[in-house]
Enzyme design. Structure first.
Site, PDB file in Angstrom:
ATOM      1  N   GLN A 111     -11.949 -79.465  14.107  1.00 30.98           N
ATOM      2  CA  GLN A 111     -10.734 -78.819  15.184  1.00 30.98           C
ATOM      3  C   GLN A 111     -10.082 -78.389  14.149  1.00 30.98           C
ATOM      4  OE1 GLN A 111     -11.539 -82.923  17.934  1.00 30.98           O
ATOM      5  NE2 GLN A 111      -9.996 -81.127  19.282  1.00 30.98           N
ATOM      6  N   HIS A 161     -18.892 -68.373  17.985  1.00 28.73           N
ATOM      7  CA  HIS A 161     -19.601 -67.134  17.000  1.00 28.73           C
ATOM      8  C   HIS A 161     -20.157 -66.235  17.829  1.00 28.73           C
ATOM      9  CE1 HIS A 161     -18.675 -68.672  12.415  1.00 28.73           C
ATOM     10  NE2 HIS A 161     -17.597 -68.058  13.449  1.00 28.73           N
ATOM     11  N   ASP A 177     -12.494 -70.943  12.784  1.00 29.69           N
ATOM     12  CA  ASP A 177     -13.343 -70.452  11.474  1.00 29.69           C
ATOM     13  C   ASP A 177     -11.859 -70.873  10.443  1.00 29.69           C
ATOM     14  OD1 ASP A 177     -15.646 -69.556  12.315  1.00 29.69           O
ATOM     15  OD2 ASP A 177     -15.261 -67.330  12.244  1.00 29.69           O
ATOM     16  N   ARG A 207      -7.347 -91.103  11.676  1.00 29.76           N
ATOM     17  CA  ARG A 207      -8.450 -91.105  12.255  1.00 29.76           C
ATOM     18  C   ARG A 207      -9.135 -89.667  11.832  1.00 29.76           C
ATOM     19  NH1 ARG A 207     -11.451 -90.859  17.627  1.00 29.76           N
ATOM     20  NH2 ARG A 207     -13.024 -90.259  16.780  1.00 29.76           N
ATOM     21  N   HIS A 261     -18.370 -85.708  14.347  1.00 27.70           N
ATOM     22  CA  HIS A 261     -17.859 -85.805  15.727  1.00 27.70           C
ATOM     23  C   HIS A 261     -18.078 -84.452  16.305  1.00 27.70           C
ATOM     24  CE1 HIS A 261     -13.132 -86.782  17.503  1.00 27.70           C
ATOM     25  NE2 HIS A 261     -13.792 -85.793  18.015  1.00 27.70           N
ATOM     26  N   ASN A 312     -18.925 -89.530  17.533  1.00 28.32           N
ATOM     27  CA  ASN A 312     -17.788 -89.477  19.013  1.00 28.32           C
ATOM     28  C   ASN A 312     -17.876 -90.103  20.464  1.00 28.32           C
ATOM     29  OD1 ASN A 312     -14.922 -89.243  19.124  1.00 28.32           O
ATOM     30  ND2 ASN A 312     -15.319 -87.610  19.974  1.00 28.32           N
ATOM     31  N   GLU A 313     -18.135 -90.586  21.265  1.00 25.50           N
ATOM     32  CA  GLU A 313     -18.234 -89.867  22.695  1.00 25.50           C
ATOM     33  C   GLU A 313     -19.488 -89.949  23.154  1.00 25.50           C
ATOM     34  OE1 GLU A 313     -14.722 -87.104  23.636  1.00 25.50           O
ATOM     35  OE2 GLU A 313     -13.230 -88.910  23.569  1.00 25.50           O
ATOM     36  N   ASN A 322     -11.522 -94.709  23.841  1.00 26.16           N
ATOM     37  CA  ASN A 322     -11.164 -93.742  24.002  1.00 26.16           C
ATOM     38  C   ASN A 322     -10.756 -92.873  25.269  1.00 26.16           C
ATOM     39  OD1 ASN A 322     -11.329 -93.134  21.730  1.00 26.16           O
ATOM     40  ND2 ASN A 322     -12.762 -90.940  21.325  1.00 26.16           N
ATOM     41  N   TYR A 345      -8.474 -91.315  28.295  1.00 19.97           N
ATOM     42  CA  TYR A 345      -7.034 -90.453  28.729  1.00 19.97           C
ATOM     43  C   TYR A 345      -6.500 -90.382  30.001  1.00 19.97           C
ATOM     44  CZ  TYR A 345      -8.016 -87.722  24.115  1.00 19.97           C
ATOM     45  OH  TYR A 345      -8.305 -87.157  23.175  1.00 19.97           O
ATOM     46  N   GLU A 373      -8.329 -93.127  20.711  1.00 17.57           N
ATOM     47  CA  GLU A 373      -7.929 -91.419  21.479  1.00 17.57           C
ATOM     48  C   GLU A 373      -7.479 -91.723  22.764  1.00 17.57           C
ATOM     49  OE1 GLU A 373     -10.759 -88.000  21.560  1.00 17.57           O
ATOM     50  OE2 GLU A 373     -11.297 -88.691  20.172  1.00 17.57           O
TER      51      GLU A 373
HETATM   52  C1  PNW Z   1     -11.795 -85.642  23.473  1.00 15.94           C
HETATM   53  N1  PNW Z   1     -13.490 -85.596  30.069  1.00 15.94           N
HETATM   54  O1  PNW Z   1     -12.874 -84.996  24.116  1.00 15.94           O
HETATM   55  C2  PNW Z   1     -12.393 -85.632  22.133  1.00 15.94           C
HETATM   56  O2  PNW Z   1     -13.053 -86.661  21.130  1.00 15.94           O
HETATM   57  C3  PNW Z   1     -11.381 -84.394  21.513  1.00 15.94           C
HETATM   58  O3  PNW Z   1     -12.273 -84.569  19.996  1.00 15.94           O
HETATM   59  C4  PNW Z   1     -11.019 -83.849  21.337  1.00 15.94           C
HETATM   60  O4  PNW Z   1      -9.209 -82.853  21.693  1.00 15.94           O
HETATM   61  C5  PNW Z   1      -9.858 -84.734  23.132  1.00 15.94           C
HETATM   62  O5  PNW Z   1     -10.822 -84.914  23.710  1.00 15.94           O
HETATM   63  C6  PNW Z   1      -8.941 -83.612  23.723  1.00 15.94           C
HETATM   64  O6  PNW Z   1      -9.908 -82.456  24.396  1.00 15.94           O
HETATM   65  C7  PNW Z   1     -13.212 -85.432  25.505  1.00 15.94           C
HETATM   66  O7  PNW Z   1     -13.488 -84.548  30.808  1.00 15.94           O
HETATM   67  C8  PNW Z   1     -13.426 -84.413  25.787  1.00 15.94           C
HETATM   68  O8  PNW Z   1     -12.531 -86.663  30.584  1.00 15.94           O
HETATM   69  C9  PNW Z   1     -13.659 -84.867  27.866  1.00 15.94           C
HETATM   70  C10 PNW Z   1     -12.685 -85.365  28.089  1.00 15.94           C
HETATM   71  C11 PNW Z   1     -12.586 -86.382  27.413  1.00 15.94           C
HETATM   72  C12 PNW Z   1     -12.442 -86.741  26.431  1.00 15.94           C
END
Ligand code: PNW
Length: 496
Positions: free
Chosen positions: A48, A68, A81, A106, A151, A195-196, A335, A337, A405
């Site tokens: 990223q 791409h 890129d 991180r 990641h 990751n995830e 993580n 959200y 996260e």
């Molecule tokens: C994270 N959802 O992934 C990633 O670890 C990061 O790289 C990313 O930039 C960040 O979220 C923000 O998008 C997720 O759909 C992807 O709930 C999708 C979800 C949650 C986290």
């Protein structure tokens, strides 16, 4: 619009009273101070931010190939890129990290940057030099590196053999991890493996929305989960056997979890749905019994047999792997959200052939009464974090949790008051949980600066710092949220 404005105003001038009014912000409970040894940090990932996609001998990952080949699948047709050029401009990143005053940073290592084909017999010294430089400079400035090994940058050469759908990946990953310990383990003491798993496996091997674009819901995703867990567990055991005595580091598996609330207020529904949402990743590692959650194994087997299959689409991990994977983390990397609501699927026909939660027998919906971020999946529900932390406390023996996260997206701009509200409320959620006996030791929100957001391109911004994408040196400038978070980092107190 008005409710958003009201929300921000209330949030800024007195979050204590706003809680029930909007039912989205959180009510402070107990001691308003973080424990003395609580750590604050910030997060990013290689693909990223680094750019330099083919510089200095770097190999390709599935994400370069995907962006791409299919620019039409990226919202703004862009790619990473160049991105924000952290490969060339790490010193600018270091400057803002110091400015922010974080305890840890991180970041992730791009597998094909140091092993262009994925296989460790071919190494790229310039890539190794880059990460050595990053680690050394962080340490010289008193910032602890927290390193994600993977990641989502599967080397294209390994994806040819199926990536996480082929169990060969276990030994490939193990070799890669061993090299990372040898190269960087003298200085890196906190490692995150893969990751995830849920996002990686569902998007990559279930609904196919992300590379490697395999559409096999209920089959490919489970296969991926299985191989991710085995690679993670084997890595942990190898570290303990060969490196721990000298290096004394700690390892975790970063899990993305939405907390789930039952519309009918039914705790059995929550327990079962959480097993699918979280247990698929966490139960094998953190439970006392290991393997996938019994409810999940039972339901998937029942559905598989009803489909006329000879065996379950989700095989048990078995005795050997259960013992390798069980306990294979020193802490739970979380993580978080957002939270979702669930209700039973019963009676409803799901017409979407890509619907990939059919085994769980629930449908989910968003908390639409709460503010939404630029990302369609991201609503402001901090209470979900407090409740998730309590769930972890009760379910997994109060294991140590590091928040790796947590973040809010918008369309850009320096006056990012909603981001301040988001982080403030989520830190309050953590404080409430700590005051209720939860073992949370760090907070590392997403993200240091605006960067490439995968299929959303550059349209969604999560950063504390904005990046001038049209200037040659891509200057990073602090948003209001950076000023806010900086205060927290220096004072370690939400109410300064
Ligand atoms: C994270 N959802 O992934 C990633 O670890 C990061 O790289 C990313 O930039 C960040 O979220 C923000 O998008 C997720 O759909 C992807 O709930 C999708 C979800 C949650 C986290």
């Amino acid at each position: 619009m008005w409710s958003l404005l009201l929300f921000v105003i209330i949030g800024l001038f007195g979050s204590e009273i706003s809680v029930d009014a909007l039912n989205c912000t959180i009510r402070p409970k107990g001691n308003p101070k973080f424990p003395k040894n609580f750590k604050f940090g910030v997060a990013s990932s290689a693909f990223q931010i680094e750019g330099a996609w083919n510089a200095d001998g770097k190999g390709l990952s599935v994400w370069e190939e995907f962006t791409h080949k299919y620019p039409d699948l990226i919202k703004d047709g862009s790619n990473a890129d160049d991105s924000v050029e952290s490969y060339r401009l790490f010193d600018s990143d270091l400057k803002i990290l110091k400015d922010l005053g974080v305890d840890h940073y991180r970041f992730s290592i791009a597998w094909p940057r140091i092993f262009p084909t994925g296989s460790v017999h071919l190494r790229n010294q310039k890539g190794i030099d880059y990460y050595n430089d990053v680690i050394d400079k962080l340490l010289a400035n008193g910032i602890e590196p927290i390193v994600t090994m993977f990641h989502w940058e599967m080397p294209v050469e390994l994806q040819k053999f199926g990536g996480f759908s082929n169990s060969l990946i276990i030994e490939q990953f193990l070799d890669y991890a061993e090299e990372l310990f040898k190269l960087f383990g003298d200085r890196v003491k906190t490692w995150l493996t893969i990751n995830e798993p849920k996002e990686l496996c569902k998007a990559g091997y279930g609904n196919g929305r992300s590379p490697p674009s395999i559409v096999a819901p209920g089959v490919g995703d489970y296969l991926c989960f299985t191989n991710v867990l085995k690679a993670h567990g084997a890595t942990y055991r190898m570290y303990r056997e060969k490196f721990y005595e000298k290096q004394r580091g700690r390892i975790g598996l970063p899990c993305n979890v939405n907390y789930l609330y039952s519309k009918a207020n039914n705790t059995d529904e929550v327990a079962k749905a959480m097993d699918f949402e979280f247990g698929l990743m966490a139960h094998p590692v953190y439970s006392k019994t290991g393997d996938f959650p019994p409810t999940v194994l039972k339901d998937v087997e029942k559905n598989s047999l009803a489909e006329g299959r000879k065996r379950s689409r989700l095989p048990r991990l078995g005795k050997y792997w259960t013992s390798v994977i069980k306990g294979s983390s020193d802490f739970l990397a979380l993580n978080y959200y957002t939270a979702l609501q669930i209700e039973p699927l019963a009676g409803q026909v799901n017409a979407d052939p890509l619907f990939d939660d059919k085994d769980s027998s629930f449908v989910t919906s968003m908390f639409e009464n709460c503010p939404r971020a630029a990302s369609v999946w991201l609503y402001f529900v901090p209470q979900g974090l407090e409740d998730l932390l309590k769930y972890i406390r009760d379910k997994f023996d109060n294991i140590e949790v590091k928040i790796t996260e947590n973040g809010w997206s918008d369309a850009g701009g320096r006056d990012d008051y909603m981001r301040i509200e988001y982080h403030k409320n989520h830190m309050q959620a953590i404080l409430n949980a700590i005051n209720d006996g939860c073992n949370v030791t760090s907070y590392g929100p997403w993200s240091l600066m605006d960067s490439f957001e995968f299929t959303m391109g550059y349209t969604e911004k999560f950063g504390f710092y904005a990046v001038n994408m049209t200037s040659p040196n891509k200057e990073r400038t602090p948003k209001k949220s950076a000023e806010y978070y900086k205060k927290i980092n220096y004072e370690k107190d939400l109410y300064v």
